[in-house]
Design a protein around this motif. Sequence first.
Motif, PDB file in Angstrom:
ATOM      1  N   TYR A  21     -10.802  -0.260   7.332  1.00 41.05           N
ATOM      2  CA  TYR A  21     -12.050  -0.257   7.061  1.00 41.05           C
ATOM      3  C   TYR A  21     -11.693  -0.767   5.433  1.00 41.05           C
ATOM      4  CZ  TYR A  21     -14.620   2.482   3.333  1.00 41.05           C
ATOM      5  OH  TYR A  21     -15.060   2.761   2.856  1.00 41.05           O
ATOM      6  N   PHE A  22     -10.867  -0.623   4.595  1.00 40.66           N
ATOM      7  CA  PHE A  22     -10.420  -1.265   3.478  1.00 40.66           C
ATOM      8  C   PHE A  22     -10.281  -3.277   3.626  1.00 40.66           C
ATOM      9  CE2 PHE A  22      -8.616   2.426   1.711  1.00 40.66           C
ATOM     10  CZ  PHE A  22      -9.333   2.474   1.291  1.00 40.66           C
ATOM     11  N   LYS A  23      -9.641  -4.052   4.914  1.00 47.09           N
ATOM     12  CA  LYS A  23      -9.685  -4.436   5.185  1.00 47.09           C
ATOM     13  C   LYS A  23     -11.811  -5.905   5.102  1.00 47.09           C
ATOM     14  CE  LYS A  23      -9.425  -6.910   8.669  1.00 47.09           C
ATOM     15  NZ  LYS A  23      -9.102  -7.207  10.336  1.00 47.09           N
ATOM     16  N   HIS A  24     -12.434  -4.854   5.658  1.00 47.07           N
ATOM     17  CA  HIS A  24     -13.470  -5.207   5.965  1.00 47.07           C
ATOM     18  C   HIS A  24     -14.244  -4.730   4.758  1.00 47.07           C
ATOM     19  CE1 HIS A  24     -12.606  -4.995  10.050  1.00 47.07           C
ATOM     20  NE2 HIS A  24     -13.185  -6.246  10.002  1.00 47.07           N
ATOM     21  N   LYS A  25     -14.495  -3.812   3.671  1.00 48.18           N
ATOM     22  CA  LYS A  25     -14.720  -3.618   2.372  1.00 48.18           C
ATOM     23  C   LYS A  25     -14.802  -4.746   1.770  1.00 48.18           C
ATOM     24  CE  LYS A  25     -14.972   0.522  -0.598  1.00 48.18           C
ATOM     25  NZ  LYS A  25     -14.620   0.606  -1.309  1.00 48.18           N
ATOM     26  N   ILE A  26     -12.988  -5.493   1.228  1.00 44.05           N
ATOM     27  CA  ILE A  26     -13.000  -6.257   0.685  1.00 44.05           C
ATOM     28  C   ILE A  26     -13.878  -7.489   1.527  1.00 44.05           C
ATOM     29  CG2 ILE A  26     -11.418  -7.832   0.179  1.00 44.05           C
ATOM     30  CD1 ILE A  26      -9.572  -6.031   0.317  1.00 44.05           C
ATOM     31  N   SER A  27     -14.346  -7.641   2.752  1.00 41.99           N
ATOM     32  CA  SER A  27     -15.138  -8.971   3.234  1.00 41.99           C
ATOM     33  C   SER A  27     -16.463  -8.881   2.629  1.00 41.99           C
ATOM     34  CB  SER A  27     -15.111  -8.620   4.306  1.00 41.99           C
ATOM     35  OG  SER A  27     -15.226  -9.883   5.337  1.00 41.99           O
ATOM     36  N   ILE A  28     -16.502  -7.351   3.053  1.00 40.27           N
ATOM     37  CA  ILE A  28     -18.251  -7.031   2.281  1.00 40.27           C
ATOM     38  C   ILE A  28     -18.790  -7.389   0.888  1.00 40.27           C
ATOM     39  CG2 ILE A  28     -20.386  -5.212   2.467  1.00 40.27           C
ATOM     40  CD1 ILE A  28     -18.644  -3.897   4.781  1.00 40.27           C
ATOM     41  N   SER A  29     -17.859  -6.607   0.416  1.00 38.49           N
ATOM     42  CA  SER A  29     -17.965  -7.180  -1.381  1.00 38.49           C
ATOM     43  C   SER A  29     -18.155  -8.662  -1.999  1.00 38.49           C
ATOM     44  CB  SER A  29     -16.858  -6.134  -2.211  1.00 38.49           C
ATOM     45  OG  SER A  29     -15.760  -7.006  -2.152  1.00 38.49           O
ATOM     46  N   GLU A  30     -16.956  -9.215  -1.219  1.00 38.85           N
ATOM     47  CA  GLU A  30     -16.598 -10.609  -1.644  1.00 38.85           C
ATOM     48  C   GLU A  30     -18.143 -11.614  -1.007  1.00 38.85           C
ATOM     49  OE1 GLU A  30     -13.709 -12.367   0.937  1.00 38.85           O
ATOM     50  OE2 GLU A  30     -12.548 -11.507  -0.603  1.00 38.85           O
ATOM     51  N   ASN A  31     -19.118 -11.106   0.397  1.00 32.41           N
ATOM     52  CA  ASN A  31     -20.234 -11.546   0.954  1.00 32.41           C
ATOM     53  C   ASN A  31     -21.096 -10.814  -0.721  1.00 32.41           C
ATOM     54  OD1 ASN A  31     -19.257 -13.196   2.867  1.00 32.41           O
ATOM     55  ND2 ASN A  31     -19.378 -10.863   3.706  1.00 32.41           N
ATOM     56  N   LYS A  32     -21.065  -9.521  -1.506  1.00 33.43           N
ATOM     57  CA  LYS A  32     -21.631  -9.794  -2.210  1.00 33.43           C
ATOM     58  C   LYS A  32     -22.317 -10.447  -3.497  1.00 33.43           C
ATOM     59  CE  LYS A  32     -22.062  -4.853  -2.107  1.00 33.43           C
ATOM     60  NZ  LYS A  32     -21.548  -2.877  -3.583  1.00 33.43           N
ATOM     61  N   LYS A  33     -22.020 -11.501  -3.457  1.00 29.22           N
ATOM     62  CA  LYS A  33     -21.701 -12.540  -4.265  1.00 29.22           C
ATOM     63  C   LYS A  33     -22.635 -13.462  -3.606  1.00 29.22           C
ATOM     64  CE  LYS A  33     -16.730 -12.728  -5.064  1.00 29.22           C
ATOM     65  NZ  LYS A  33     -15.124 -13.243  -5.271  1.00 29.22           N
TER      66      LYS A  33
END
Length: 102
Positions: free
Chosen positions: A78-90
């Motif tokens: 969950y946290f690995k994908h959450k970090i990946s998702i937040s990086e894609n918000k850029k």
Amino acid sequence: MKTDNALNKDLILRERLALQRTILANQSTFLAFLRTSMYFLIAGLSLRNLLKIENSLIIEIVLFITSFVIFVFGTINYFKHKISISENKKHIGDYQLEYYKI
């Protein structure tokens, strides 16, 4: 020029909606891991009361360990994908900056 604005606005909306779906899918996956972990935990807790097996303690320990491993794996996932998702918000911000420049 106006069609470019409409296309950029559409792109921003699509990106935001896709990102929101991805966030919801990640949360749903975490809840599935949590639910599966709880099933194994409940199976371990109720095994001794339901079945009269000689080595039920060993089976209980295996179920508890399995429950813990599934929970830890689901949390890390969950946290690995959450970090990946937040990086894609850029990327959405980049489109948004291009849209407001015009």
